[in-house]
Design an enzyme around this catalytic site. Structure first.
Site, mmCIF file in Angstrom:
data_model
loop_
_atom_site.group_PDB
_atom_site.id
_atom_site.type_symbol
_atom_site.label_atom_id
_atom_site.label_comp_id
_atom_site.label_asym_id
_atom_site.label_seq_id
_atom_site.Cartn_x
_atom_site.Cartn_y
_atom_site.Cartn_z
ATOM 1 N N SER A 8 -29.822 49.291 -6.174
ATOM 2 C CA SER A 8 -28.677 48.398 -6.000
ATOM 3 C C SER A 8 -27.382 49.186 -5.927
ATOM 4 C CB SER A 8 -28.611 47.402 -7.159
ATOM 5 O OG SER A 8 -29.755 46.574 -7.172
ATOM 6 N N GLY B 258 -36.918 47.009 -2.415
ATOM 7 C CA GLY B 258 -37.678 47.477 -3.564
ATOM 8 C C GLY B 258 -38.023 46.336 -4.502
ATOM 9 N N HIS B 259 -37.026 45.485 -4.793
ATOM 10 C CA HIS B 259 -37.294 44.306 -5.615
ATOM 11 C C HIS B 259 -38.314 43.384 -4.936
ATOM 12 C CE1 HIS B 259 -33.048 45.270 -7.004
ATOM 13 N NE2 HIS B 259 -33.712 45.244 -8.143
ATOM 14 N N LYS C 251 -39.606 54.012 -9.650
ATOM 15 C CA LYS C 251 -38.363 54.800 -9.615
ATOM 16 C C LYS C 251 -37.752 54.921 -11.003
ATOM 17 C CE LYS C 251 -34.455 53.026 -8.173
ATOM 18 N NZ LYS C 251 -33.477 53.299 -9.288
ATOM 19 N N LEU D 39 -30.397 42.230 -4.846
ATOM 20 C CA LEU D 39 -31.780 42.544 -4.498
ATOM 21 C C LEU D 39 -31.893 43.317 -3.191
ATOM 22 C CD1 LEU D 39 -33.399 39.107 -5.417
ATOM 23 C CD2 LEU D 39 -33.017 41.102 -6.887
ATOM 24 N N MET E 235 -31.574 42.925 -12.139
ATOM 25 C CA MET E 235 -30.157 42.721 -12.406
ATOM 26 C C MET E 235 -29.458 42.217 -11.141
ATOM 27 S SD MET E 235 -28.876 45.427 -15.246
ATOM 28 C CE MET E 235 -28.629 46.845 -14.171
ATOM 29 N N GLY E 236 -30.255 41.695 -10.207
ATOM 30 C CA GLY E 236 -29.668 41.136 -9.002
ATOM 31 C C GLY E 236 -29.334 42.189 -7.958
#
Length: 289
Positions: A188, A36-37, A149, A33, A30-31
């Protein structure tokens, strides 16, 4: 790196890749970032495949309008980051285009509305399922990467593949949770906390987990509410320990997906300063964190 703003462009470039024999790895986001992403993107690189990252803030998975409005966004920064990571494609679809494709009705197994986040976020997993189903139908990825997570979301993806797709057409990889220097799981939403709150949240997660695990190992009891710290800016959704096999069963995953690992896992969710945070740990591996 190519930015794809609509499904027509997406399907065109994927068709070309398939004709060339290229496989596709997908990282849905979902952006906003964070590392983790990027750990999911790094995991993609182990496959000989094109890397596709989706950025789509899914309105259907929010049960709180303010949470949706306040969800942090950093698109320009995200695109620069992904370009630096040598991502091949970023899919930035129009909200209306995606929502027009979602199924009208979704009936999910009991656990997705009665356990953990599903119990406390009404229709959350219905919304996640609908949009992920659209993405998977469009992209038909060979590989997909998700973070541990969001454990219950990982169960949802496995259930979706089990029910809707040919087995083994898509390989799902669940990657370890990435934490900051204080062991707070990266999210995020962390950007909506100040430094003091982030440090306090990390102490609560890790200290409470230690207390709960020791109590559970010594007594075998799950009356954890009496162990929760009291604070005017804290609201706990849940603190519980579940066996992985129990969770697989209650989320509709058939026996072939259940390994011989009967590990117990602790789950914690609370809201601090109007920011909802979640975490989970395998109890058996907790001391190595």
């Amino acid at each position: 790196m190519k930015i794809l703003n609509n499904t027509k462009d997406l399907l065109s470039i994927l068709e070309s890749d398939r004709e060339s024999g290229n496989k596709i790895s997908i990282v849905p986001t979902m952006g906003n970032l964070h590392p983790g992403h990027l750990s999911l993107v790094d995991a993609c690189k182990k496959n000989k495949s094109k890397i596709l990252v989706t950025i789509f803030v899914n309105p259907l998975q929010f049960n709180d309008t303010n949470d949706f409005k306040n969800y942090p966004k950093s698109l320009d920064k995200d695109l620069k980051t992904l370009e630096g990571e040598n991502v091949d494609y970023v899919f930035l679809p129009n909200t209306h285009e995606i929502l027009s494709e979602v199924p009208d009705m979704v009936t999910l197994p009991w656990g997705f509305s009665n356990l953990l986040c599903g119990k406390h976020r009404k229709n959350h997993f219905d919304g996640v399922f609908k949009v992920l189903k659209v993405f998977f139908d469009l992209i038909k990825p060979d590989f997909a990467f998700f973070g541990e997570k969001d454990y219950q979301q990982c169960l949802l993806v496995k259930y979706m593949l089990q029910e809707s797709y040919i087995p083994d057409n898509t390989l799902i990889t669940i990657c370890p949770t990435i934490r900051d220097q204080n062991k707070l799981p990266l999210s995020s939403r962390n950007l909506n906390l100040n430094d003091v709150d982030r440090n306090e949240a990390a102490k609560i997660f890790f200290g409470l987990a230690r207390t709960i695990i020791l109590y559970f190992k010594e007594t075998g009891l799950k009356d954890f509410d009496k162990l929760l710290p009291e604070s005017s800016k804290l609201r706990f959704d849940y603190v519980n320990i579940y066996n992985d096999n129990f969770l697989y069963d209650k989320h509709g995953l058939i026996s072939q997906h259940i390994t011989e690992n009967t590990a117990n896992r602790i789950f914690i969710a609370f809201t601090m300063s109007n920011v909802r945070l979640i975490d989970n740990y395998l109890i058996e591996g907790y001391d190595t964190l």
